[in-house]
Design an enzyme around this catalytic site. Structure first.
Site, PDB file in Angstrom:
ATOM      1  N   GLN A 208      -6.042  -8.640  -2.455  1.00 24.70           N
ATOM      2  CA  GLN A 208      -6.277  -7.533  -1.289  1.00 24.70           C
ATOM      3  C   GLN A 208      -7.477  -7.166  -1.082  1.00 24.70           C
ATOM      4  O   GLN A 208      -7.838  -6.929   0.204  1.00 24.70           O
ATOM      5  CB  GLN A 208      -5.365  -6.597  -1.874  1.00 24.70           C
TER       6      GLN A 208
ATOM      7  N   LYS B 157      -3.820  -0.146  -8.452  1.00 25.67           N
ATOM      8  CA  LYS B 157      -3.959  -1.600  -8.768  1.00 25.67           C
ATOM      9  C   LYS B 157      -4.659  -1.901  -9.941  1.00 25.67           C
ATOM     10  O   LYS B 157      -5.677  -1.399 -10.343  1.00 25.67           O
ATOM     11  CB  LYS B 157      -4.817  -2.149  -7.441  1.00 25.67           C
TER      12      LYS B 157
ATOM     13  N   GLY C 287       0.799  -1.082   0.017  1.00 32.10           N
ATOM     14  CA  GLY C 287       0.127   0.163  -0.044  1.00 32.10           C
ATOM     15  C   GLY C 287       0.793   1.302   0.073  1.00 32.10           C
ATOM     16  O   GLY C 287       1.886   1.146   0.756  1.00 32.10           O
TER      17      GLY C 287
ATOM     18  N   ASP D 208      -1.388   4.747  -6.273  1.00 36.05           N
ATOM     19  CA  ASP D 208       0.228   4.709  -5.977  1.00 36.05           C
ATOM     20  C   ASP D 208       1.024   5.727  -6.501  1.00 36.05           C
ATOM     21  O   ASP D 208       2.281   6.020  -6.238  1.00 36.05           O
ATOM     22  CB  ASP D 208       0.596   3.269  -6.657  1.00 36.05           C
TER      23      ASP D 208
HETATM   24  O1  MRU Z   1       0.416  -3.964  -4.579  1.00 39.20           O
HETATM   25  P1  MRU Z   1      -0.310  -3.523  -3.627  1.00 39.20           P
HETATM   26  O2  MRU Z   1      -1.138  -3.963  -2.661  1.00 39.20           O
HETATM   27  O3  MRU Z   1       0.762  -2.315  -2.765  1.00 39.20           O
HETATM   28  O4  MRU Z   1      -1.211  -2.288  -4.408  1.00 39.20           O
HETATM   29  C1  MRU Z   1      -1.811  -1.281  -3.544  1.00 39.20           C
HETATM   30  C2  MRU Z   1      -2.749  -0.391  -4.396  1.00 39.20           C
HETATM   31  O5  MRU Z   1      -2.787  -0.422  -5.491  1.00 39.20           O
HETATM   32  C3  MRU Z   1      -3.441   0.620  -3.325  1.00 39.20           C
HETATM   33  O6  MRU Z   1      -4.805   0.935  -4.013  1.00 39.20           O
HETATM   34  C4  MRU Z   1      -2.623   1.996  -3.337  1.00 39.20           C
HETATM   35  O7  MRU Z   1      -1.480   1.653  -2.969  1.00 39.20           O
HETATM   36  C5  MRU Z   1      -3.178   2.930  -2.283  1.00 39.20           C
HETATM   37  S1  MRU Z   1      -3.194   2.360  -0.712  1.00 39.20           S
HETATM   38  C6  MRU Z   1      -3.851   3.683   0.185  1.00 39.20           C
END
Ligand code: MRU
Length: 345
Positions: free
Chosen positions: A192, A244, A49, A233
């Site tokens: 997730q 994601k 995240g 991200d």
């Molecule tokens: O691969 P991940 O689980 O780290 O991806 C996370 C996401 O895409 C979240 O939506 C993003 O990091 C925002 S978290 C507040």
């Protein structure tokens, strides 16, 4: 509501985190005492995240210094280890942001670095509550009555340091008595949504459905939800947003259905050095995450996987970007770059 979940802590010698690969089965905290352990935890998504990566990135610089003192590293080794943390995952800008924010303090010693890193953790918590309030205000000004929300991936306490970004908006609506139900996309391939978001929603007693990612467009076109809220991200200077994999499909369906598509993220996710989504480095992950299910091969031997971890939603499909500073409406031509430019005038 249950006690706030705080997944990140500096113990004095280690970064204590929740190993998210164990959820929802077991709530296990692990102590990361070396850079190797931290990088491994980041790569296998035990910590994950964007805002959480920012916090552990900053703490990781202090961890590297403590390990370096213990093991008698030369100065160039310390620099290389900090670079390794910074590059452990490429798409979430927050990881590099967290490392870069504390790096100038390295010459003042580990205590200074760790004090700033601990402040980042506290700051993120405050920021999330601000995002939640701005996002909930914006939605309540547009959606009468109780709100039905679709969300994708996990953006809660587990993705941050407490409360969450998109899930923080959902929590705020729930706290105001203004939330009807959440449709949580399961979020293939690492689940997730099904494993983490549903777990957080259940902990708080928030009514929800878990749905297959393939159900999202239909849920939106059938007007079973009033708004989709996701995290980010990296938000490029023109408002294009990496999140994601699967997020852009949700945005397209919302655009077609005339339903608001909201991105909720801290300012630390806005990357003015990246002009547009075309310039965002999308992390590619291993085939095994896609061609297997529960450790069992499901695709024929010889089939390869296409496994981008993130996608980019163009700014024109985003109705609102919510940060701790307020709400921008990219669909109306407001983008982070123009805000910075107008602030400078
Ligand atoms: O691969 P991940 O689980 O780290 O991806 C996370 C996401 O895409 C979240 O939506 C993003 O990091 C925002 S978290 C507040």
């Amino acid at each position: 509501m249950s006690e706030p979940l705080r997944p990140i802590e500096w113990t004095g010698s280690a970064i204590r985190v929740i190993d998210q690969t164990e959820l929802p089965g077991r709530l296990v905290r692990i102590d990361l005492e070396t850079v190797d352990a931290l990088v491994d935890a980041i790569v296998r998504l035990a910590v994950r995240g964007a805002p959480q990566l920012g916090a552990v990135g900053a703490l990781g610089v202090g961890l590297a210094m403590v390990q370096g003192q213990r093991e008698g590293w030369q100065a160039d080794r310390l620099g290389a280890e900090i670079d390794r943390i910074r590059a452990a995952r490429p798409t979430a800008v927050n990881l590099a942001w967290g490392v870069d924010r504390v790096r100038p303090l390295v010459e003042r010693g580990a205590d200074s670095v760790l004090a700033e890193a601990v402040e980042i953790v506290a700051e993120d918590e405050r920021t999330n509550h601000e995002i939640g309030r701005h996002g909930a205000d914006w939605i309540q000004a547009r959606v009468p009555g109780k709100v039905r929300v679709l969300t994708h991936c996990n953006t809660g306490a587990l993705a941050t340091t407490e409360w969450g970004t998109a899930l923080g908006v959902i929590r705020e609506l729930h706290a105001r008595g203004a939330l009807e139900v959440v449709y949580a996309d399961e979020t293939r391939p690492l689940l997730q949504g099904a494993r983490l978001t549903a777990w957080e929603l259940a902990q708080d007693g928030i009514p929800h459905f878990v749905q297959a990612d393939g159900a999202a467009a239909s849920t939106i076109l059938r007007h079973l939800v009033d708004v989709a809220i996701i995290g980010a991200d990296r938000i490029a200077a023109n408002g294009d947003t990496a999140n994601k994999i699967g997020s852009v499909g949700v945005a397209l369906a919302c655009h077609d259905a005339g339903i608001p598509f909201m991105v909720a993220a801290p300012e630390s996710t806005v990357d003015m050095a990246t002009p547009s989504g075309d310039d965002i480095h999308i992390e590619m992950r291993g085939d095994e995450e896609v061609v297997n299910w529960g450790g069992v091969r499901t695709a024929p031997l010889g089939s390869r996987a296409h496994n981008p971890a993130f996608d980019v939603t163009p700014a024109r499909l985003i109705t609102a970007i919510v940060t701790e500073d307020g709400v921008l409406e990219p669909g109306l031509g407001q983008v982070p770059a123009s805000r910075v430019a107008s602030a400078a005038r």
